[in-house]
Design a protein around this motif. Sequence first.
Motif, short mmCIF file in Angstrom:
data_model
loop_
_atom_site.label_atom_id
_atom_site.label_comp_id
_atom_site.label_asym_id
_atom_site.label_seq_id
_atom_site.Cartn_x
_atom_site.Cartn_y
_atom_site.Cartn_z
N GLY A 335 5.77 -29.04 11.85
CA GLY A 335 6.65 -30.15 11.51
C GLY A 335 7.83 -29.72 10.64
N LEU A 336 7.58 -28.83 9.69
CA LEU A 336 8.67 -28.35 8.83
C LEU A 336 9.62 -27.45 9.61
CD1 LEU A 336 6.76 -27.70 5.49
CD2 LEU A 336 8.36 -29.56 6.00
N ARG A 337 9.10 -26.65 10.51
CA ARG A 337 9.98 -25.82 11.34
C ARG A 337 10.90 -26.67 12.21
NH1 ARG A 337 5.99 -21.10 13.84
NH2 ARG A 337 6.13 -19.63 12.07
N ALA A 338 10.40 -27.78 12.70
CA ALA A 338 11.16 -28.62 13.62
C ALA A 338 12.20 -29.50 12.91
CB ALA A 338 10.21 -29.52 14.42
N PHE A 339 12.04 -29.68 11.61
CA PHE A 339 12.87 -30.65 10.90
C PHE A 339 14.28 -30.11 10.64
CE2 PHE A 339 14.65 -32.21 6.90
CZ PHE A 339 14.81 -33.54 7.24
N ARG A 340 15.28 -30.97 10.87
CA ARG A 340 16.66 -30.68 10.51
C ARG A 340 17.19 -31.86 9.71
NH1 ARG A 340 15.01 -26.66 11.43
NH2 ARG A 340 15.72 -24.96 12.78
N PRO A 341 17.83 -31.59 8.57
CA PRO A 341 18.30 -32.69 7.71
C PRO A 341 19.44 -33.47 8.35
CG PRO A 341 19.08 -30.58 6.88
CD PRO A 341 18.12 -30.27 7.99
N ASP A 342 19.61 -34.70 7.89
CA ASP A 342 20.71 -35.53 8.34
C ASP A 342 22.05 -34.92 7.93
OD1 ASP A 342 19.02 -37.36 9.45
OD2 ASP A 342 19.17 -38.81 7.82
N ALA A 343 23.11 -35.43 8.52
CA ALA A 343 24.46 -34.99 8.14
C ALA A 343 24.73 -35.30 6.67
CB ALA A 343 25.48 -35.69 9.02
N HIS A 344 25.62 -34.50 6.08
CA HIS A 344 26.10 -34.70 4.71
C HIS A 344 25.04 -34.35 3.66
CE1 HIS A 344 29.22 -36.55 6.99
NE2 HIS A 344 28.44 -37.53 7.38
N ARG A 345 24.06 -33.56 4.06
CA ARG A 345 23.07 -33.04 3.12
C ARG A 345 23.11 -31.51 3.24
NH1 ARG A 345 21.00 -37.91 4.82
NH2 ARG A 345 19.92 -39.17 3.26
N ILE A 346 23.68 -30.86 2.25
CA ILE A 346 23.85 -29.40 2.21
C ILE A 346 24.19 -28.83 3.59
CG2 ILE A 346 22.58 -28.96 0.08
CD1 ILE A 346 20.11 -28.32 1.75
N ALA A 347 25.20 -29.43 4.23
CA ALA A 347 25.59 -29.04 5.59
C ALA A 347 26.79 -28.10 5.53
CB ALA A 347 25.94 -30.28 6.41
N VAL A 348 26.64 -26.91 6.09
CA VAL A 348 27.76 -25.97 6.15
C VAL A 348 28.79 -26.50 7.15
CG1 VAL A 348 28.49 -23.63 6.74
CG2 VAL A 348 26.34 -24.00 5.50
N VAL A 349 30.02 -26.70 6.70
CA VAL A 349 31.09 -27.16 7.57
C VAL A 349 31.68 -26.00 8.34
CG1 VAL A 349 33.33 -28.30 7.66
CG2 VAL A 349 31.62 -29.05 5.99
N VAL A 350 32.05 -24.93 7.61
CA VAL A 350 32.64 -23.76 8.24
C VAL A 350 32.62 -22.61 7.24
CG1 VAL A 350 35.03 -24.23 7.53
CG2 VAL A 350 34.61 -23.00 9.65
N GLU A 351 32.59 -21.40 7.74
CA GLU A 351 32.81 -20.20 6.93
C GLU A 351 34.12 -19.59 7.39
OE1 GLU A 351 29.47 -17.62 7.09
OE2 GLU A 351 28.03 -19.19 6.56
N HIS A 352 35.06 -19.41 6.46
CA HIS A 352 36.41 -18.97 6.84
C HIS A 352 36.96 -18.05 5.76
CE1 HIS A 352 40.35 -19.16 8.73
NE2 HIS A 352 40.89 -19.47 7.55
N GLU A 353 37.34 -16.85 6.18
CA GLU A 353 37.93 -15.86 5.28
C GLU A 353 37.06 -15.63 4.06
OE1 GLU A 353 41.93 -17.12 4.55
OE2 GLU A 353 42.62 -16.54 6.56
N GLY A 354 35.76 -15.57 4.29
CA GLY A 354 34.82 -15.26 3.22
C GLY A 354 34.40 -16.44 2.36
N VAL A 355 34.95 -17.63 2.61
CA VAL A 355 34.61 -18.82 1.82
C VAL A 355 33.76 -19.75 2.68
CG1 VAL A 355 35.50 -20.84 0.61
CG2 VAL A 355 36.70 -18.65 0.43
N THR A 356 32.64 -20.21 2.12
CA THR A 356 31.76 -21.17 2.80
C THR A 356 32.04 -22.56 2.26
OG1 THR A 356 30.05 -19.47 3.04
CG2 THR A 356 29.38 -21.76 3.34
N TRP A 357 32.32 -23.50 3.16
CA TRP A 357 32.60 -24.88 2.79
C TRP A 357 31.37 -25.73 3.12
CZ3 TRP A 357 37.58 -26.33 0.93
CH2 TRP A 357 38.52 -25.30 0.96
N VAL A 358 30.82 -26.43 2.13
CA VAL A 358 29.55 -27.15 2.28
C VAL A 358 29.74 -28.62 1.92
CG1 VAL A 358 27.16 -27.34 1.48
CG2 VAL A 358 28.19 -25.08 1.80
N ASP A 359 29.23 -29.48 2.79
CA ASP A 359 29.28 -30.94 2.61
C ASP A 359 27.91 -31.43 2.14
OD1 ASP A 359 29.27 -33.71 2.90
OD2 ASP A 359 29.47 -33.67 5.08
#
Length: 494
Positions: A335-359
């Motif tokens: 069950g824990l392996r299958a679980f994915r959190p909802d949007a806007h909970r520690i969600a990586v938006v993009v990694e760009h030029e070494g910077v990670t943007w997290v929502d």
Amino acid sequence: MTRSDLDALSQTDSWEGVRAVVAGFGVSGFAAADNLLHLGASVTALDESAAGKEEKAELLEVLGASIRLEEGATAVLPDDVDVLVTSPGWRPDAPLLAQAHARGVPVWGEVELAWRLRHPEHAAPWLAVTGTNGKTTTVQMLDSILRAAGLRSTAAGNVGLPLVEAVMDPTPYDVMAVELSSFQLHYTRSMAAESAAVLNLAEDHLDWYAAPGASSSDPMRAYAADKGRIYEGVERACVYNVADPETERLVREADVQEGARAIGFTLGMPGVGMLGLVEDILVDRAFIEERGTSAAELCTVADLASPAPHFVADALAAAALARAHGVSQQAVRDGLRAFRPDAHRIAVVVEHEGVTWVDDSKATNPHAAQSSLQAYDPVVWVAGGLAKGARFDDLVRSVRDRLRGVVLLGRDRGVVAEALARHAPDVPVIDVGAGETGPEQAPMERVVEAAATLARPGDTVLLAPGCASMDLFASYADRGEQFAAAVRRRTGQD
């Protein structure tokens, strides 16, 4: 109708003759009114606004309800009322509720109504979760585990289905994972969960508990007391956070059924009667016969969708409730392996030029923001909004060494700025304003541009506002979506 007659009713009884008023016509209010009508009650539903509710109002009126959705509709309680069902979030000093108390009319929340409407012969046990932060994630994790065990489960309450709809489902559930807020618990009296967890306690909604007519002069203690209601009458396990002594205090003060156990969860090495971590393995030392000398492996941190400490803690709490219900180690892992959190909970938006943007826009209070910030280092923190009476000094003290810089927005950004000035005066701060007036550029466009000037390769830019969103945005989800969209535009990821 006498109160004893009312207390005896369940979903298998006729509610004919019961005169019910439903205060608030949102999701839970509609569910309450609809099902009370179905059972034969006379229903009057009241709300101060009809916006977005017209279609549902017309449907219930056709079925015989009296619906008043207009300014002033909730000022006066009708004369002949047997029970008032209030939506969560209504303060006790609201005119309708105050009049009900003065007249001796029972006031139930939707949770209380749902508990009373359980089927007397096949009522699904409730595994209930509350806390300042992590409730939704934990309940969804728990539901995933229960389903992995082959059980007919649902996530209900403050997430998923309204509880009244869940208990009235003609196909009974085997078990229910129930999220409960302090507001919902405030109006709950008879509920007795099979097992329950308080994940943590921190300042939140203190403006609600400091309202005129509040039951306590100490808003934080009143808030904690409402959270503690979840343990009342527990049958099997009261799950608490070892790192938060207040949650254990609530367990000690609860009136539980004989044989109920106190089960701790910890990010450290667990003692007997706890779940915790052994290096990167989530283990159980509470629900195995050999718990005095060994621990059972449940899964690894790598099996989870995020290694963030608060996410791991939520997984341990969900596992404790599932294990208390008798779920196997394998089902917990699956069950824990299958679980994915909802949007806007520690969600990586993009990694760009070494910077990670997290929502992590769902971090709507300081405790949630602190948990999120502790998962990253170094970090450019995006904060501000509606503080709801909360303070930020403890948060800033705990994370100041992680901060590359801070970008502030929103109405109460000054509260955050003052804490930063006191405890992290050397951290660069960019104030992009309240957003209500000023430059034509949208607030999140200004935020992202400012954050980009502070961030360096290897940094994380983290939207964890520590505040509610409604000063500038429709919801925390809208705030997160605008942040993510602005990030993608700036990084060319559109």
